[in-house]
Scaffold this motif. Sequence first.
Motif, PDB file in Angstrom:
ATOM      1  N   ALA A   1       0.681  -1.182  -0.174  1.00  0.00           N
ATOM      2  CA  ALA A   1       0.062  -0.071   0.035  1.00  0.00           C
ATOM      3  C   ALA A   1       0.917   1.236  -0.012  1.00  0.00           C
ATOM      4  O   ALA A   1       0.640   2.421  -0.707  1.00  0.00           O
ATOM      5  CB  ALA A   1      -0.981   0.076   1.381  1.00  0.00           C
ATOM      6  N   MET A   2       1.973   1.347   0.646  1.00  0.00           N
ATOM      7  CA  MET A   2       2.816   2.165   0.647  1.00  0.00           C
ATOM      8  C   MET A   2       3.498   2.735  -0.688  1.00  0.00           C
ATOM      9  O   MET A   2       3.601   3.662  -1.033  1.00  0.00           O
ATOM     10  CB  MET A   2       4.037   2.115   1.782  1.00  0.00           C
ATOM     11  N   SER A   3       3.890   1.236  -1.495  1.00  0.00           N
ATOM     12  CA  SER A   3       4.363   1.497  -2.845  1.00  0.00           C
ATOM     13  C   SER A   3       3.414   2.109  -3.595  1.00  0.00           C
ATOM     14  O   SER A   3       3.721   3.086  -4.510  1.00  0.00           O
ATOM     15  CB  SER A   3       4.996   0.216  -3.105  1.00  0.00           C
ATOM     16  N   ARG A   4       2.270   1.785  -3.480  1.00  0.00           N
ATOM     17  CA  ARG A   4       1.070   2.380  -4.267  1.00  0.00           C
ATOM     18  C   ARG A   4       0.690   3.760  -4.030  1.00  0.00           C
ATOM     19  O   ARG A   4      -0.202   4.456  -4.709  1.00  0.00           O
ATOM     20  CB  ARG A   4       0.110   1.496  -4.480  1.00  0.00           C
ATOM     21  N   GLY A   5       1.151   4.282  -2.877  1.00  0.00           N
ATOM     22  CA  GLY A   5       0.835   5.552  -2.693  1.00  0.00           C
ATOM     23  C   GLY A   5      -0.474   5.528  -1.744  1.00  0.00           C
ATOM     24  O   GLY A   5      -1.091   6.795  -1.651  1.00  0.00           O
ATOM     25  N   GLU A   6      -0.978   4.555  -1.371  1.00  0.00           N
ATOM     26  CA  GLU A   6      -2.349   4.401  -0.618  1.00  0.00           C
ATOM     27  C   GLU A   6      -2.219   4.615   0.887  1.00  0.00           C
ATOM     28  O   GLU A   6      -3.042   4.768   1.459  1.00  0.00           O
ATOM     29  CB  GLU A   6      -3.032   3.200  -0.838  1.00  0.00           C
ATOM     30  N   ALA A   7      -1.088   4.555   1.470  1.00  0.00           N
ATOM     31  CA  ALA A   7      -1.046   4.722   2.786  1.00  0.00           C
ATOM     32  C   ALA A   7       0.464   5.421   2.993  1.00  0.00           C
ATOM     33  O   ALA A   7       1.382   5.163   2.220  1.00  0.00           O
ATOM     34  CB  ALA A   7      -0.663   3.289   3.271  1.00  0.00           C
ATOM     35  N   TYR A   8       0.681   6.086   4.202  1.00  0.00           N
ATOM     36  CA  TYR A   8       1.723   6.837   4.593  1.00  0.00           C
ATOM     37  C   TYR A   8       1.764   7.103   5.878  1.00  0.00           C
ATOM     38  O   TYR A   8       0.852   7.284   6.873  1.00  0.00           O
ATOM     39  CB  TYR A   8       1.774   8.363   3.728  1.00  0.00           C
ATOM     40  N   ASN A   9       3.068   7.331   6.576  1.00  0.00           N
ATOM     41  CA  ASN A   9       3.382   7.725   7.771  1.00  0.00           C
ATOM     42  C   ASN A   9       3.626   9.004   8.399  1.00  0.00           C
ATOM     43  O   ASN A   9       4.067   9.757   7.336  1.00  0.00           O
ATOM     44  CB  ASN A   9       5.024   6.742   8.355  1.00  0.00           C
ATOM     45  N   PHE A  10       3.144   9.569   9.380  1.00  0.00           N
ATOM     46  CA  PHE A  10       3.439  10.839   9.680  1.00  0.00           C
ATOM     47  C   PHE A  10       4.885  10.767  10.341  1.00  0.00           C
ATOM     48  O   PHE A  10       5.531   9.762  10.635  1.00  0.00           O
ATOM     49  CB  PHE A  10       2.267  11.288  10.716  1.00  0.00           C
ATOM     50  N   ASP A  11       5.516  12.068  10.528  1.00  0.00           N
ATOM     51  CA  ASP A  11       6.595  12.158  11.150  1.00  0.00           C
ATOM     52  C   ASP A  11       6.860  11.499  12.546  1.00  0.00           C
ATOM     53  O   ASP A  11       5.609  11.695  13.406  1.00  0.00           O
ATOM     54  CB  ASP A  11       6.911  13.640  11.096  1.00  0.00           C
TER      55      ASP A  11
ATOM     56  N   PHE B   1       6.252   8.510  19.600  1.00  0.00           N
ATOM     57  CA  PHE B   1       4.978   8.232  18.847  1.00  0.00           C
ATOM     58  C   PHE B   1       5.353   7.774  17.363  1.00  0.00           C
ATOM     59  O   PHE B   1       6.095   8.516  16.562  1.00  0.00           O
ATOM     60  CB  PHE B   1       4.205   9.396  18.814  1.00  0.00           C
ATOM     61  N   LYS B   2       4.576   6.807  16.911  1.00  0.00           N
ATOM     62  CA  LYS B   2       4.649   6.554  15.518  1.00  0.00           C
ATOM     63  C   LYS B   2       3.227   6.294  15.008  1.00  0.00           C
ATOM     64  O   LYS B   2       2.398   5.844  15.460  1.00  0.00           O
ATOM     65  CB  LYS B   2       5.369   5.171  15.016  1.00  0.00           C
ATOM     66  N   SER B   3       2.865   7.154  13.740  1.00  0.00           N
ATOM     67  CA  SER B   3       1.406   7.056  13.471  1.00  0.00           C
ATOM     68  C   SER B   3       1.296   7.229  11.911  1.00  0.00           C
ATOM     69  O   SER B   3       2.277   7.393  11.283  1.00  0.00           O
ATOM     70  CB  SER B   3       0.823   8.444  14.170  1.00  0.00           C
ATOM     71  N   GLY B   4       0.262   7.103  11.401  1.00  0.00           N
ATOM     72  CA  GLY B   4      -0.152   7.036  10.012  1.00  0.00           C
ATOM     73  C   GLY B   4      -1.471   6.857   9.478  1.00  0.00           C
ATOM     74  O   GLY B   4      -2.432   6.395  10.370  1.00  0.00           O
ATOM     75  N   LEU B   5      -1.694   7.036   8.273  1.00  0.00           N
ATOM     76  CA  LEU B   5      -2.732   6.622   7.677  1.00  0.00           C
ATOM     77  C   LEU B   5      -2.856   5.805   6.605  1.00  0.00           C
ATOM     78  O   LEU B   5      -1.940   5.935   5.618  1.00  0.00           O
ATOM     79  CB  LEU B   5      -3.389   7.983   7.113  1.00  0.00           C
TER      80      LEU B   5
ATOM     81  N   GLY C   1       5.012   3.160  11.611  1.00  0.00           N
ATOM     82  CA  GLY C   1       3.709   3.000  12.439  1.00  0.00           C
ATOM     83  C   GLY C   1       2.559   2.464  11.729  1.00  0.00           C
ATOM     84  O   GLY C   1       1.584   1.802  12.416  1.00  0.00           O
ATOM     85  N   LEU C   2       2.745   2.267  10.449  1.00  0.00           N
ATOM     86  CA  LEU C   2       1.507   1.743   9.585  1.00  0.00           C
ATOM     87  C   LEU C   2       1.795   0.161   9.905  1.00  0.00           C
ATOM     88  O   LEU C   2       0.411  -0.456   9.614  1.00  0.00           O
ATOM     89  CB  LEU C   2       1.618   1.710   8.066  1.00  0.00           C
TER      90      LEU C   2
END
Length: 319
Positions: free
Chosen positions: A28-38, A52-56, A294-295
């Motif tokens: 999903a990260m490779s396809r640009g469908e998921a990303y981590n926040f700082d 903290f590790k987070s993402g969408l 985080g993902l």
Amino acid sequence: MLIVPEGLIAGLVSAEDAFAAVEAVFAAMSRGEAYNFDVVREALGEGRQYGFKSGLDRAGGQLGVKAGGYFPGNAAHGIINHQSTVFLFDPETGQPVAMVGGGLLTALRTAAASAISIDRLARRDARVLGMVGAGHQAGFQLRAAARVRDFERVIAWNLHPEMLDRLGAIAAELGLPFEAVPLERMVEADVIVTITSSPAASLLDRHVAPGTHLACMGTDTRGKQEVEPALLGRASVFADEIAQSVSIGEAQHAVAAGLLDATAITPLGDVITGRHPGRRSDDEITLFDGTGVGLQDLAVAAMAVRRAVERGQGSVVEI
């Protein structure tokens, strides 16, 4: 909000589940469908780390954060050094969905990421597994690696050699001969997993033979270091996330020394989705810089929540 305590996790999420969840996140990260926040990461002194590790993840429908860190004095209290909790939120409304114990999940997702890198990048004829580190997570790493390659023996090194007996017992369970060795003998390994909290390089460039795959899983904070930067300079480097690899991962040292350019690092997800071919030759050294994103935590926590709901486990509370 559903609370899924640490004690339930072992019965809800298996190592195979974690492998599937983490592999889906990489894709999903490779396809640009998921990303981590700082990442927020702070040193608290005396070796303690908190952050903290987070993402969408739009593909998986997950939004959340893992809070926790590394507390090296915990062994004296009879608890593990890594402590964490995952919080999931509805990505549409922001309402809290679940609070999940993150200790075992962290070990499972870290081992899964390492195993995915071995599965995708190590030579198919890899027979000798090298382990650098023998702490709590090392056993998970050993078991996960053995699921993706038919190893014939395990060699291992740890700063405190008395801790290697526990790792040897796991190797015995898997039917694998086990030998404690000096670092110089890591040159015999086809795959090397490093899983330490070292502030200085243990594994040196001369300890690694051509054709080896390395999964470097311990460096996740500025200042940590498991391998000599020269090793990254001659390897094909892959990462769970390039930004983290360069800022808090093993690559931070090689980039700072001018031995590696960030543009030369490949996301492991690109190998999974076919954007990158992965290993190109039997003599190539491949290195996975696994900082832990985080993902990954959200994916395995979400699986635990789904299973808990299906089985009527956990506690529901109103916030």
